[in-house]
Design a protein around this motif. Structure first.
Motif, PDB file in Angstrom:
ATOM      1  N   GLU A 130       3.052   1.660  12.467  1.00  0.00           N
ATOM      2  CA  GLU A 130       3.262   1.769  13.909  1.00  0.00           C
ATOM      3  C   GLU A 130       2.469   0.701  14.662  1.00  0.00           C
ATOM      4  N   THR A 131       1.262   0.410  14.204  1.00  0.00           N
ATOM      5  CA  THR A 131       0.457  -0.627  14.860  1.00  0.00           C
ATOM      6  C   THR A 131       1.119  -1.985  14.732  1.00  0.00           C
ATOM      7  N   MET A 132       1.634  -2.274  13.545  1.00  0.00           N
ATOM      8  CA  MET A 132       2.358  -3.540  13.346  1.00  0.00           C
ATOM      9  C   MET A 132       3.634  -3.572  14.192  1.00  0.00           C
ATOM     10  N   GLN A 171       9.185  -9.694  13.097  1.00  0.00           N
ATOM     11  CA  GLN A 171      10.061  -8.603  13.530  1.00  0.00           C
ATOM     12  C   GLN A 171      10.953  -8.130  12.382  1.00  0.00           C
ATOM     13  N   LYS A 172      11.524  -9.075  11.636  1.00  0.00           N
ATOM     14  CA  LYS A 172      12.401  -8.726  10.520  1.00  0.00           C
ATOM     15  C   LYS A 172      11.613  -8.022   9.417  1.00  0.00           C
ATOM     16  N   MET A 173      10.431  -8.521   9.112  1.00  0.00           N
ATOM     17  CA  MET A 173       9.614  -7.931   8.060  1.00  0.00           C
ATOM     18  C   MET A 173       9.204  -6.504   8.418  1.00  0.00           C
ATOM     19  N   ILE A 174       8.816  -6.296   9.664  1.00  0.00           N
ATOM     20  CA  ILE A 174       8.355  -4.980  10.089  1.00  0.00           C
ATOM     21  C   ILE A 174       9.520  -3.993  10.175  1.00  0.00           C
ATOM     22  N   THR A 175      10.686  -4.474  10.575  1.00  0.00           N
ATOM     23  CA  THR A 175      11.874  -3.620  10.588  1.00  0.00           C
ATOM     24  C   THR A 175      12.162  -3.086   9.191  1.00  0.00           C
ATOM     25  N   ASP A 176      12.025  -3.945   8.185  1.00  0.00           N
ATOM     26  CA  ASP A 176      12.226  -3.512   6.801  1.00  0.00           C
ATOM     27  C   ASP A 176      11.196  -2.457   6.398  1.00  0.00           C
ATOM     28  N   MET A 177       9.942  -2.646   6.844  1.00  0.00           N
ATOM     29  CA  MET A 177       8.898  -1.670   6.537  1.00  0.00           C
ATOM     30  C   MET A 177       9.224  -0.307   7.147  1.00  0.00           C
ATOM     31  N   ILE A 178       9.672  -0.318   8.381  1.00  0.00           N
ATOM     32  CA  ILE A 178       9.980   0.935   9.078  1.00  0.00           C
ATOM     33  C   ILE A 178      11.130   1.660   8.392  1.00  0.00           C
ATOM     34  N   GLU A 179      12.111   0.907   7.934  1.00  0.00           N
ATOM     35  CA  GLU A 179      13.279   1.508   7.301  1.00  0.00           C
ATOM     36  C   GLU A 179      12.969   2.047   5.911  1.00  0.00           C
ATOM     37  N   HIS A 180      11.958   1.463   5.248  1.00  0.00           N
ATOM     38  CA  HIS A 180      11.651   1.866   3.874  1.00  0.00           C
ATOM     39  C   HIS A 180      10.147   2.082   3.697  1.00  0.00           C
ATOM     40  N   PRO A 181       9.535   3.007   4.426  1.00  0.00           N
ATOM     41  CA  PRO A 181       8.076   3.189   4.324  1.00  0.00           C
ATOM     42  C   PRO A 181       7.618   3.627   2.940  1.00  0.00           C
ATOM     43  N   ASP A 182       8.460   4.358   2.219  1.00  0.00           N
ATOM     44  CA  ASP A 182       8.063   4.831   0.893  1.00  0.00           C
ATOM     45  C   ASP A 182       8.157   3.743  -0.163  1.00  0.00           C
ATOM     46  N   ALA A 183       8.745   2.595   0.202  1.00  0.00           N
ATOM     47  CA  ALA A 183       8.871   1.490  -0.754  1.00  0.00           C
ATOM     48  C   ALA A 183       7.713   0.513  -0.642  1.00  0.00           C
ATOM     49  N   LEU A 184       6.759   0.806   0.245  1.00  0.00           N
ATOM     50  CA  LEU A 184       5.619  -0.081   0.396  1.00  0.00           C
ATOM     51  C   LEU A 184       4.772  -0.081  -0.867  1.00  0.00           C
ATOM     52  N   VAL A 185       4.345  -1.274  -1.268  1.00  0.00           N
ATOM     53  CA  VAL A 185       3.348  -1.376  -2.330  1.00  0.00           C
ATOM     54  C   VAL A 185       2.270  -2.319  -1.853  1.00  0.00           C
ATOM     55  N   SER A 241      -5.267  -5.149   2.206  1.00  0.00           N
ATOM     56  CA  SER A 241      -3.972  -4.955   1.582  1.00  0.00           C
ATOM     57  C   SER A 241      -2.886  -5.243   2.590  1.00  0.00           C
ATOM     58  N   LEU A 242      -2.016  -6.194   2.248  1.00  0.00           N
ATOM     59  CA  LEU A 242      -0.859  -6.486   3.070  1.00  0.00           C
ATOM     60  C   LEU A 242       0.353  -5.869   2.382  1.00  0.00           C
ATOM     61  N   PRO A 243       0.790  -4.685   2.788  1.00  0.00           N
ATOM     62  CA  PRO A 243       1.903  -4.048   2.106  1.00  0.00           C
ATOM     63  C   PRO A 243       3.200  -4.817   2.309  1.00  0.00           C
ATOM     64  N   VAL A 244       4.035  -4.829   1.300  1.00  0.00           N
ATOM     65  CA  VAL A 244       5.360  -5.412   1.390  1.00  0.00           C
ATOM     66  C   VAL A 244       6.331  -4.442   0.737  1.00  0.00           C
ATOM     67  N   LEU A 245       7.615  -4.724   0.893  1.00  0.00           N
ATOM     68  CA  LEU A 245       8.621  -3.941   0.205  1.00  0.00           C
ATOM     69  C   LEU A 245       8.848  -4.562  -1.158  1.00  0.00           C
ATOM     70  N   ARG A 246       8.503  -3.829  -2.182  1.00  0.00           N
ATOM     71  CA  ARG A 246       8.637  -4.334  -3.547  1.00  0.00           C
ATOM     72  C   ARG A 246      10.109  -4.302  -3.958  1.00  0.00           C
ATOM     73  N   LYS A 247      10.643  -5.459  -4.357  1.00  0.00           N
ATOM     74  CA  LYS A 247      12.027  -5.547  -4.795  1.00  0.00           C
ATOM     75  C   LYS A 247      12.077  -5.973  -6.256  1.00  0.00           C
ATOM     76  N   PRO A 248      12.899  -5.377  -7.059  1.00  0.00           N
ATOM     77  CA  PRO A 248      12.957  -5.738  -8.482  1.00  0.00           C
ATOM     78  C   PRO A 248      13.293  -7.204  -8.655  1.00  0.00           C
ATOM     79  N   GLY A 249      12.649  -7.823  -9.656  1.00  0.00           N
ATOM     80  CA  GLY A 249      12.935  -9.219  -9.997  1.00  0.00           C
ATOM     81  C   GLY A 249      12.240 -10.243  -9.140  1.00  0.00           C
TER      82      GLY A 249
END
Length: 550
Positions: free
Chosen positions: A401-403, A505-519, A536-544
């Motif tokens: 939310e802060t981001m 904006q695009k990166m944070i939108t992805d975080m909001i949509e997939h909060p449980d995918a943060l690593v 720790s800078l969380p990102v959405l972990r994607k396979p490969g």
């Protein structure tokens, strides 16, 4: 002669990577890591070296089978991709040397995927290994007995990089930091005594960057002003080189907040054309700063933190910063406190991260003893720290939310305009005596910035797919042009900040949509040249998907 390849793996999408904005800039990555060209320079001349940065070109594993040795270096944020690369190389029975910031703090992380590993700096151990390897007598583990004498470091081989694909270059003046922040692994790896290159070494590297056609570079030092007395003679030589050569390069760097206490130092940085500094602010919560031993941010000399930030900005050097949530003294109130502080600071670019405990740091040792570490390497909460005064869900959700708030358009551009429009920010270099005495130079610089602005503005309008955002950017830029007449450098940097906003904006939108995918990528509140501190800078972990440490 041996045929050697050295690989820098792809980064995950991250705050400083600007991956979503690269189409606007017409590049594939923001900058090269400093280790690749330096390792090439440290390799004896009889060997053939190829540098591969997966951020700008794919790895051809079939071609690598023809090499005698493949080196893989990587930071904490690259460790997942490093594992994939190492597994592929092992399956092909390729001899692999492994090093970098992550293996330095987690030696056993990659198990038996490498034939040899390097811990810490490698200015002496890399050439030593190559000699022993050719003789068939190499060891598995190499670690220097002493920290590198920076006066012996050769000029990095920037010519071996594919520089046309990067937004800007990178170089290093010094290593180490005198402070003792509990979460930081810089002082663990590089020590608290800053070591500085000789001026002639830096000038040689500047000439190399200029030959490669680069116009902007990041000085990747842990803290450029860690030794204020020692760095001043170096800055004087760099300033003279800039003046003698018509200011061919513009710089950004990293420094501590006590920069504001030394006006002579700020003036030297301005004469060098250092236009912005990244500062580890971390938090407005003074108890948290004391907790983490970041005493340089709480001492009374120079005023409050906000006053110190404003002093640097008003002098004519832009401030970027890192902020952290999750300290032991943080409650859920910290999120609103950070929002307010960020607005009042007038800092547009603030990397907000979750506190992370990096192995070998005092923070890691303390939290391990307290039983407050998550040992799962892919933490869905984005950090391995178990907070004290809130739940892990509250920390994660408060962070997101802060981001989100920091980079919603009206909030972001309010901060930006407080400095660049209402505050009439003016880059200090253009106010120096040299520029006042050379009007032709001023005109040449103005022409460069205006041309760059026109090109980037057209690309921004073409490559921003969101019509609403595109309209916001157009109106904001038009307002700046109207309010800051005859100041093309401001136009140029403002359009860059619009592109950066799109990425955030695009990166944070992805975080909001997939909060449980943060690593947790154990990133940093530092720019991408570093990514090595306890944040720790969380990102959405994607396979490969700075130092000479291999």
């Amino acid at each position: 002669m041996a045929k050697i390849a050295i690989i820098n793996p792809a980064f995950e999408v991250s705050y400083w990577g600007l991956e979503h904005a690269q189409p606007v800039f017409g590049r594939r990555a923001n900058m090269p890591v400093a280790s690749l060209p330096l390792l090439a320079a440290l390799t004896p001349a009889e060997h053939d070296v190829t540098l591969i940065d997966e951020n700008v070109e794919p790895i051809d594993f079939d071609a690598l089978a023809e090499f005698d040795l493949v080196g893989v270096t990587g930071m904490s944020v690259q460790r997942f991709r490093m594992t994939e690369i190492l597994q592929e190389l092992k399956s092909r029975d390729i001899f692999v040397a492994l090093g970098g910031p992550w293996v330095t703090v987690e030696e056993d992380y990659f198990d038996d995927l490498a034939d040899v590993i390097f811990i810490g700096e490698a200015e002496t151990t890399w050439p030593q290994f190559l000699d022993e390897w050719q003789q068939g007598a190499h060891r598995y583990r190499y670690e220097q007995n002493a920290r590198t004498d920076m006066s012996t470091v050769p000029t990095p081989r920037h010519d071996l990089l594919k520089n046309k694909y990067y937004m800007f270059g990178s170089l290093q003046f010094s290593r180490g930091c005198p402070f003792q922040c509990e979460f930081c692994d810089i002082i663990v790896t590089f020590g608290r005594k800053p070591r500085i290159k000789q001026p002639f070494q830096i000038i040689d590297e500047l000439e190399c960057l200029r030959r490669e056609g680069l116009r902007i570079a990041f000085i990747v030092d842990d803290n450029l002003i860690g030794n204020k007395r020692g760095i001043k003679p170096v800055l004087r030589e760099v300033a003279k080189w800039q003046e003698d050569n018509g200011y061919p390069l513009a710089f950004s760097t990293e420094a501590s907040l006590d920069l504001c206490e030394d006006e002579e130092l700020m003036e030297l940085m301005a004469r060098c054309n250092i236009q912005s500094v990244f500062i580890g602010i971390e938090t407005p919560n003074e108890e948290s700063l004391k907790e983490t031993k970041k005493y340089q941010n709480v001492r009374e000399r120079g005023g409050t933190m906000l006053e110190k930030i404003h002093q640097i900005q008003d002098f004519g050097i832009e401030v970027w910063c890192g902020l952290i949530v999750g300290f032991d003294h943080d409650t859920t109130e910290i999120f609103e406190t950070q929002k307010t502080f960020l607005k009042e600071s007038r800092i547009a670019h603030a990397m907000i991260g979750l506190l992370h405990a990096i192995p070998k740091t005092p923070l890691h040792a303390r939290l391990k003893a307290e039983g407050r570490l998550d040992s799962n390497d892919s933490q869905s909460y984005g950090t391995n720290v178990i907070p004290q005064h809130m739940s892990r869900e509250q920390l994660r959700d408060g962070y997101i939310e802060t981001m989100r708030h920091a980079y919603q358009p009206d909030v972001y551009f309010d901060r930006l305009d407080r400095l660049f429009v209402d505050g009439h920010f003016r880059t200090r270099v253009f106010e120096t005596e040299h520029f006042r005495k050379h009007p032709v130079l001023r005109l040449r610089q103005a022409a460069f910035y205006f041309t760059g602005f026109a090109v980037l503005f057209a690309r921004l309008m073409r490559h921003t797919p969101d019509r609403k955002l595109r309209g916001i950017y157009f109106r904001q830029i038009l307002n700046v042009v109207r309010r800051r007449l005859n100041d093309p450098a401001i136009y140029f940097y403002y359009v860059i900040k619009c592109a950066m906003h799109y990425h955030h904006q695009k990166m944070i939108t992805d975080m909001i949509e997939h909060p449980d995918a943060l690593v947790s990528t154990i990133g940093n509140s530092l720019p991408p040249a570093k990514l090595a501190s306890g944040v720790s800078l969380p990102v959405l972990r994607k396979p490969g998907r700075s130092v000479a440490s291999i």
